[in-house]
Scaffold this active site. Structure first.
Site, PDB file in Angstrom:
ATOM      1  N   LYS A  22       0.841  -1.214   0.000  1.00 46.06           N
ATOM      2  CA  LYS A  22       0.000   0.000   0.000  1.00 46.06           C
ATOM      3  C   LYS A  22       0.870   1.255   0.000  1.00 46.06           C
ATOM      4  O   LYS A  22       0.665   2.153  -0.819  1.00 46.06           O
ATOM      5  CB  LYS A  22      -0.888   0.015   1.244  1.00 46.06           C
ATOM      6  CG  LYS A  22      -1.528   1.356   1.545  1.00 46.06           C
ATOM      7  CD  LYS A  22      -2.417   1.345   2.751  1.00 46.06           C
ATOM      8  CE  LYS A  22      -1.818   1.850   3.999  1.00 46.06           C
ATOM      9  NZ  LYS A  22      -1.599   3.282   4.154  1.00 46.06           N
ATOM     10  N   ASN A  23       1.865   1.309   0.884  1.00 43.40           N
ATOM     11  CA  ASN A  23       2.617   2.560   1.041  1.00 43.40           C
ATOM     12  C   ASN A  23       3.676   2.768  -0.026  1.00 43.40           C
ATOM     13  O   ASN A  23       4.337   3.803  -0.050  1.00 43.40           O
ATOM     14  CB  ASN A  23       3.224   2.634   2.453  1.00 43.40           C
ATOM     15  CG  ASN A  23       2.135   2.806   3.498  1.00 43.40           C
ATOM     16  OD1 ASN A  23       0.989   3.116   3.174  1.00 43.40           O
ATOM     17  ND2 ASN A  23       2.466   2.558   4.752  1.00 43.40           N
ATOM     18  N   CYS A 116      -5.365   8.205   8.955  1.00 44.85           N
ATOM     19  CA  CYS A 116      -5.690   7.639  10.269  1.00 44.85           C
ATOM     20  C   CYS A 116      -5.527   8.694  11.361  1.00 44.85           C
ATOM     21  O   CYS A 116      -4.658   9.525  11.299  1.00 44.85           O
ATOM     22  CB  CYS A 116      -4.742   6.481  10.571  1.00 44.85           C
ATOM     23  SG  CYS A 116      -4.972   5.120   9.439  1.00 44.85           S
ATOM     24  N   ARG A 121      -0.357  15.060  12.441  1.00 46.39           N
ATOM     25  CA  ARG A 121       0.086  14.770  11.062  1.00 46.39           C
ATOM     26  C   ARG A 121       0.132  16.043  10.208  1.00 46.39           C
ATOM     27  O   ARG A 121      -0.510  16.160   9.179  1.00 46.39           O
ATOM     28  CB  ARG A 121      -0.824  13.719  10.428  1.00 46.39           C
ATOM     29  CG  ARG A 121      -0.909  12.474  11.291  1.00 46.39           C
ATOM     30  CD  ARG A 121      -1.541  11.331  10.587  1.00 46.39           C
ATOM     31  NE  ARG A 121      -0.595  10.687   9.672  1.00 46.39           N
ATOM     32  CZ  ARG A 121      -0.932   9.610   8.964  1.00 46.39           C
ATOM     33  NH1 ARG A 121      -2.140   9.113   9.033  1.00 46.39           N
ATOM     34  NH2 ARG A 121      -0.057   9.049   8.152  1.00 46.39           N
ATOM     35  N   ASP A 305       3.964   1.173  12.206  1.00 52.08           N
ATOM     36  CA  ASP A 305       2.740   0.535  11.695  1.00 52.08           C
ATOM     37  C   ASP A 305       2.547  -0.860  12.274  1.00 52.08           C
ATOM     38  O   ASP A 305       1.460  -1.431  12.148  1.00 52.08           O
ATOM     39  CB  ASP A 305       2.773   0.458  10.159  1.00 52.08           C
ATOM     40  CG  ASP A 305       2.709   1.845   9.557  1.00 52.08           C
ATOM     41  OD1 ASP A 305       3.019   1.990   8.370  1.00 52.08           O
ATOM     42  OD2 ASP A 305       2.384   2.802  10.296  1.00 52.08           O
ATOM     43  N   ARG A 396      -8.739  -0.297   4.177  1.00 47.57           N
ATOM     44  CA  ARG A 396      -7.857   0.737   3.611  1.00 47.57           C
ATOM     45  C   ARG A 396      -6.497   0.157   3.260  1.00 47.57           C
ATOM     46  O   ARG A 396      -5.826   0.641   2.358  1.00 47.57           O
ATOM     47  CB  ARG A 396      -7.671   1.888   4.616  1.00 47.57           C
ATOM     48  CG  ARG A 396      -8.955   2.612   4.953  1.00 47.57           C
ATOM     49  CD  ARG A 396      -8.681   3.872   5.705  1.00 47.57           C
ATOM     50  NE  ARG A 396      -7.601   4.601   5.045  1.00 47.57           N
ATOM     51  CZ  ARG A 396      -6.950   5.608   5.630  1.00 47.57           C
ATOM     52  NH1 ARG A 396      -7.248   5.954   6.849  1.00 47.57           N
ATOM     53  NH2 ARG A 396      -5.990   6.236   4.983  1.00 47.57           N
TER      54      ARG A 396
HETATM   55  C1  EPZ Z   1       3.827   7.218   6.120  1.00 54.08           C
HETATM   56  O1  EPZ Z   1       3.029   8.261   6.651  1.00 54.08           O
HETATM   57  C2  EPZ Z   1       2.924   5.993   6.056  1.00 54.08           C
HETATM   58  N1  EPZ Z   1       1.788   6.277   5.189  1.00 54.08           N
HETATM   59  C3  EPZ Z   1       2.422   5.652   7.457  1.00 54.08           C
HETATM   60  O2  EPZ Z   1       1.658   4.447   7.355  1.00 54.08           O
HETATM   61  C4  EPZ Z   1       3.619   5.393   8.372  1.00 54.08           C
HETATM   62  O3  EPZ Z   1       3.156   5.160   9.671  1.00 54.08           O
HETATM   63  C5  EPZ Z   1       4.544   6.619   8.349  1.00 54.08           C
HETATM   64  O4  EPZ Z   1       4.935   6.919   6.988  1.00 54.08           O
HETATM   65  C6  EPZ Z   1       5.807   6.404   9.163  1.00 54.08           C
HETATM   66  O5  EPZ Z   1       6.486   5.293   8.677  1.00 54.08           O
HETATM   67  C7  EPZ Z   1       1.942   6.210   3.860  1.00 54.08           C
HETATM   68  O6  EPZ Z   1       3.024   5.960   3.354  1.00 54.08           O
HETATM   69  C8  EPZ Z   1       0.707   6.471   3.025  1.00 54.08           C
HETATM   70  P1  EPZ Z   1       5.810  10.715   8.143  1.00 54.08           P
HETATM   71  P2  EPZ Z   1       3.573   9.801   6.614  1.00 54.08           P
HETATM   72  O7  EPZ Z   1       5.724  11.909   7.273  1.00 54.08           O
HETATM   73  O8  EPZ Z   1       4.318  10.021   5.358  1.00 54.08           O
HETATM   74  C9  EPZ Z   1       5.601  14.083  11.491  1.00 54.08           C
HETATM   75  C10 EPZ Z   1      -0.219   3.055   7.604  1.00 54.08           C
HETATM   76  O9  EPZ Z   1      -0.777   2.547   8.580  1.00 54.08           O
HETATM   77  N2  EPZ Z   1       5.572  15.026  10.350  1.00 54.08           N
HETATM   78  O10 EPZ Z   1       7.048   9.867   8.107  1.00 54.08           O
HETATM   79  O11 EPZ Z   1       2.435  10.665   6.943  1.00 54.08           O
HETATM   80  C11 EPZ Z   1       4.293  13.300  11.587  1.00 54.08           C
HETATM   81  O12 EPZ Z   1       3.321  14.036  12.293  1.00 54.08           O
HETATM   82  C12 EPZ Z   1       0.250   4.496   7.661  1.00 54.08           C
HETATM   83  O13 EPZ Z   1       0.027   2.457   6.526  1.00 54.08           O
HETATM   84  C13 EPZ Z   1       5.620  16.389  10.607  1.00 54.08           C
HETATM   85  O14 EPZ Z   1       5.695  16.824  11.758  1.00 54.08           O
HETATM   86  O15 EPZ Z   1       4.583   9.747   7.850  1.00 54.08           O
HETATM   87  C14 EPZ Z   1       4.717  12.055  12.324  1.00 54.08           C
HETATM   88  O16 EPZ Z   1       4.749  12.323  13.705  1.00 54.08           O
HETATM   89  C15 EPZ Z   1      -0.054   5.147   8.993  1.00 54.08           C
HETATM   90  N3  EPZ Z   1       5.571  17.249   9.549  1.00 54.08           N
HETATM   91  C16 EPZ Z   1       6.140  11.811  11.802  1.00 54.08           C
HETATM   92  O17 EPZ Z   1       6.586  13.067  11.267  1.00 54.08           O
HETATM   93  C17 EPZ Z   1       5.491  16.808   8.258  1.00 54.08           C
HETATM   94  O18 EPZ Z   1       5.471  17.645   7.330  1.00 54.08           O
HETATM   95  C18 EPZ Z   1       6.216  10.739  10.711  1.00 54.08           C
HETATM   96  O19 EPZ Z   1       5.466  11.186   9.638  1.00 54.08           O
HETATM   97  C19 EPZ Z   1       5.428  15.418   8.023  1.00 54.08           C
HETATM   98  C20 EPZ Z   1       5.483  14.540   9.080  1.00 54.08           C
END
Ligand code: EPZ
Length: 416
Positions: A22-23, A116, A121, A305, A396
């Site tokens: 998915k990701n 989610c 986020r 995850d 999802r």
């Molecule tokens: C991706 O989300 C995945 N989703 C998530 O999987 C996964 O948990 C996450 O990466 C971490 O591995 C997809 O790929 C579609 P991040 P993403 O940007 O890109 C903070 C699932 O269950 N952050 O690495 O949103 C954020 O709040 C999902 O498949 C900022 O502060 O994750 C979080 O605390 C859930 N500012 C941390 O970084 C930003 O601009 C990690 O977020 C971006 C992120």
């Protein structure tokens, strides 16, 4: 709302084929806007988030035909129309359409993405990176409006190795002029898959999988036929299901290294694990001992995850342990639901203290995608019948989780 009903205590035996990731496929679908032609994507899982991404493509004027697990996308005639806010909110990964739309259209208006409910986020890292690359960004409430002023290569150091921000920068930097480097980049395997897809279209991206990625912009991208990697979190889900319920499972099509942080923890807690070039075997008694301390972190750390999935395993194990969630600030929602099945869990900030217990069936509610899967894993180990409400969350990210578990001997069904 649909639900999943499980009658617990059946051990799991058999083989399953791991689904497309998915990701990985979601940013690859967004990247398909870049070449303005036709892309054929194989091993695409049938997921609600994929269907939502296809709808976003269509709102932007592209077309997509989904046949079995092959997705054919034609982005030759995109209209650069604004995407409906409701659609953007239906999934987190909608934010990675920002890069390709800006690259193709020069402007983009999006609402804050959904996804989610596991934390605030924000997308500040995406937006500040885009500003450094020559994009004017305006935020008004929930709306984000971006316009390319003078797009140029840039040296970008991420304050946190954000997966989505790393992907968005790669997507914006791939076409045009100049060289962009990303430092402290996310190192997840899904980033490598996106690099491979972009390069299959003629992009020049190097270093994905390390913390330093270099993108040499090119003038044009060509059509591509590509096979998406398999889903390491689905594999982690099934490994945890066997660790909770007991039994023996061969998972086909998964690279052992992608789930080793999870399988090593299970092996150190009494499960048997065997690794092959493209598959992994997991065997477990009806109860394993509780992992002592697990901390989630950016890849190659323990994946956030899989945190809820491991909490379910710990809840029905022998002994006690601690899980620390270091990525999202609100990702323990499943603890309250697990307690309804008799789990003994105390939450203190970013730490969950779990003592293994004999779980009994009950009525629980999924809060998000991975908590839904975790509640199903716990139900497999619970005495009696469990109903997991709001199972639509599970759709999802899992292509027929119920059917696959049923094929392994679980007593499980989907009920509306
Ligand atoms: C991706 O989300 C995945 N989703 C998530 O999987 C996964 O948990 C996450 O990466 C971490 O591995 C997809 O790929 C579609 P991040 P993403 O940007 O890109 C903070 C699932 O269950 N952050 O690495 O949103 C954020 O709040 C999902 O498949 C900022 O502060 O994750 C979080 O605390 C859930 N500012 C941390 O970084 C930003 O601009 C990690 O977020 C971006 C992120």
């Amino acid at each position: 709302m649909s639900a999943v009903k499980v009658s617990g205590k059946n051990k799991l035996y058999g083989n399953i084929k791991i689904q497309g990731c998915k990701n990985a496929v979601l940013p690859i679908i967004a990247a398909s806007l870049l070449n303005g032609g036709e892309n054929i994507i194989h091993n695409c899982p049938y997921l609600a988030d994929v269907i939502a991404s296809i709808k976003i493509l269509e709102e932007l004027g592209a077309s997509a035909v989904f046949d079995g697990n092959t997705l054919v996308i034609d982005s030759s005639g995109i209209s650069c129309r604004r995407v409906e806010p409701a659609l953007m909110k239906s999934l987190r990964s909608s934010v990675v359409f920002l890069g390709p739309v800006l690259s193709r259209c020069g402007k983009a208006a999006v609402s804050m993405p959904g996804g989610c409910d596991i934390g605030k986020r924000p997308i500040d890292i995406h937006l500040t990176s885009f500003e450094r690359m020559g994009v004017d960004v305006e935020c008004a409430g929930d709306e984000v409006t971006c316009a390319v002023n003078k797009l140029h290569g840039e040296r970008i150091v991420l304050p946190f190795p954000s997966v989505g921000a790393t992907e968005n920068i790669m997507l914006l930097a791939a076409l045009g002029r100049g060289v962009t480097t990303i430092h402290n980049a996310a190192r997840e395997p899904e980033i490598v898959d996106l690099q491979n897809f972009l390069n299959s279209m003629g992009a020049r991206v190097f270093g994905a999988g390390t913390g330093n990625i270099t993108i040499y912009a090119v003038d044009k991208l060509t059509d591509s036929e590509y096979t998406v990697m398999t889903d390491r979190i689905e594999a982690a889900t099934f490994a945890c299901a066997v660790a909770a319920a007991g039994g023996e499972l061969y998972m086909e099509g998964i690279k052992p290294g992608y789930i080793r942080t999870v399988t090593n923890i299970l092996k150190n807690s009494g499960a048997a694990v065997a690794e092959y070039p493209d598959s992994v075997y997991v065997g477990a008694p009806s109860q394993i001992s509780c992992p002592q301390l697990v901390s989630t972190g950016p890849y190659p750390g323990f994946p956030t995850d899989a945190q809820s999935l491991l909490m379910s395993v710990m809840s029905c194990s022998k002994g006690s342990g601690v899980i620390r969630e270091n990525i999202f600030e609100n990702r323990f929602g499943h603890a309250q639901e697990l307690r309804r099945l008799g789990a003994d869990i105390i939450i203190d900030g970013r730490s969950a203290y779990v003592r293994g217990a004999a779980l009994t069936g009950g009525q629980v509610t999924a809060r998000d995608l991975r908590s839904g899967a975790a509640l199903v894993v716990a139900a497999l180990a619970a005495e009696g019948e469990t109903t997991v409400e709001k199972a639509v969350y599970i759709d999802r990210g899992y292509d027929d989780l119920v059917g696959k578990l049923g094929s392994l001997g679980a007593s499980i069904e989907r009920v509306n």
